[in-house]
Design an enzyme around this catalytic site. Structure first.
Site: not given
Length: 335
Positions: A25, A250, A275-278, A311
């Site tokens: 994207n 956590d 974008a933490a999870g990615d 970002g």
């Protein structure tokens, strides 16, 4: 110039290769004081354009973590397509597995981030919706034993299942980040080795699999729900499945063949959680040979470092920065 498959063979000569099959994207991010309520208008303090999409973000994270990484996805025939491909290539991601779709827009995402670092995202799939099993067949022809396939839910579930089937028959490890949360049984991917979800995605997935939900929402209850959900996935397939559920600041809980546990996240001042999870998913895929608890500690630190930066893909840290952060942490984060 090497072909895509020749490039893969060269990468595999050194270590396992990560293939990311998913979305690309063009992100536009607005900083706002608070996320707008229905009917409310808020004024943004800044705007920033960057490459994004869960697939592209996870590919960049895997590359930043040190793994040879190849992106398989679809873009349109617009100006954003070249920008996205160049941005991925600049971060060390192989891009010859990206196909262009005529008369289609490259995927778009509108991201709002508030002063508490929370976000709200609207996605226009564009060419991502045209990523199909024919692309999986063509671009995963060289995936092999010991390699890793990463999937998310921003492309069609049918394409994801086709990609997982190809990877499984080749002996590769399949990582499924079930995000956005599946909404129907046909959205599920059963041929997986590692499931990664957040708490909301876990609840939705458990409901689809008929798993009873706990009445409270503590980390211990989340861990039990994760274990039951993994059992349900195993019941529908014929292979062992490990799983991770992230808990935001956590940390995360995990279930694996070697046991289960919890990893606490390093304490940081969050700026943008987009974008933490990615980042966590890409780091998990890149360090397959580590035990899951150790891998999650590294990936969680990478995700924590990402939220200290603005970002999406631009916030994803290099491995040396994550290692430096862990070295500076006086106590280990496992619990």
């Amino acid at each position: 110039m090497e072909t895509f498959h020749e490039e893969v063979h060269m990468a595999r000569a050194e270590r396992s290769t990560v293939f990311v099959f998913g979305s690309i994207n063009a992100d536009t991010c607005y900083r706002v004081p608070s996320l707008p309520l229905p009917g409310q208008t808020v004024l943004a303090s800044s705007a920033d354009a960057s490459p994004g999409g869960k697939g592209a973000n996870q590919a960049i994270a895997s590359s930043c973590a040190g793994a040879p990484t190849f992106m398989i996805g679809a873009v349109g025939d617009d100006a954003e397509a070249a920008v996205m491909i160049r941005a991925l290539n600049d971060r060390g991601v192989g891009v010859d597995g990206i196909v262009a779709r005529r008369d289609a827009l490259t995927g778009r995402a509108l991201v709002l981030v508030d002063d508490e670092a929370e976000n709200s995202i609207v996605v226009l799939p564009g060419a991502n919706a045209l990523l199909d099993d024919s692309v999986a067949v063509a671009e995963l022809a060289t995936i092999g034993a010991g390699d890793v396939l990463v999937l998310q839910n921003e492309v069609s579930a049918a394409a994801n299942r086709a990609a997982a089937d190809i990877a499984r028959r080749a002996g590769a490890v399949v990582v499924w980040n079930a995000a956005p949360a599946p909404v129907a049984p046909q959205d599920l991917v059963h041929d997986i080795d590692l499931l990664v979800v957040n708490e909301n995605e876990l609840a939705q997935l458990a409901a689809l699999l008929g798993v009873e939900q706990p009445r409270s929402d503590g980390a211990d209850d989340t861990a039990r729900l994760l274990s039951k959900t993994v059992d349900a996935i195993r019941h529908n397939g014929d292979r062992a499945v490990d799983a991770v559920c992230t808990l935001g600041a956590d940390g995360a809980v995990y279930v694996s063949a070697e046991g289960s546990g919890r990893v606490r996240a390093p304490r940081v001042d969050a700026v943008d959680t987009t974008a933490a999870g990615d980042t966590l998913v890409g780091y998990l895929a890149a360090h397959l040979r580590l035990p899951l608890g150790e891998r999650l500690e590294l990936a969680g630190a990478a995700g924590a470092l990402a939220v200290t930066r603005d970002g999406a893909s631009s916030s994803i840290p290099a491995l040396r920065d994550v290692e430096r952060m862990l070295a500076a942490t006086p106590e280990r984060t496992s619990a």
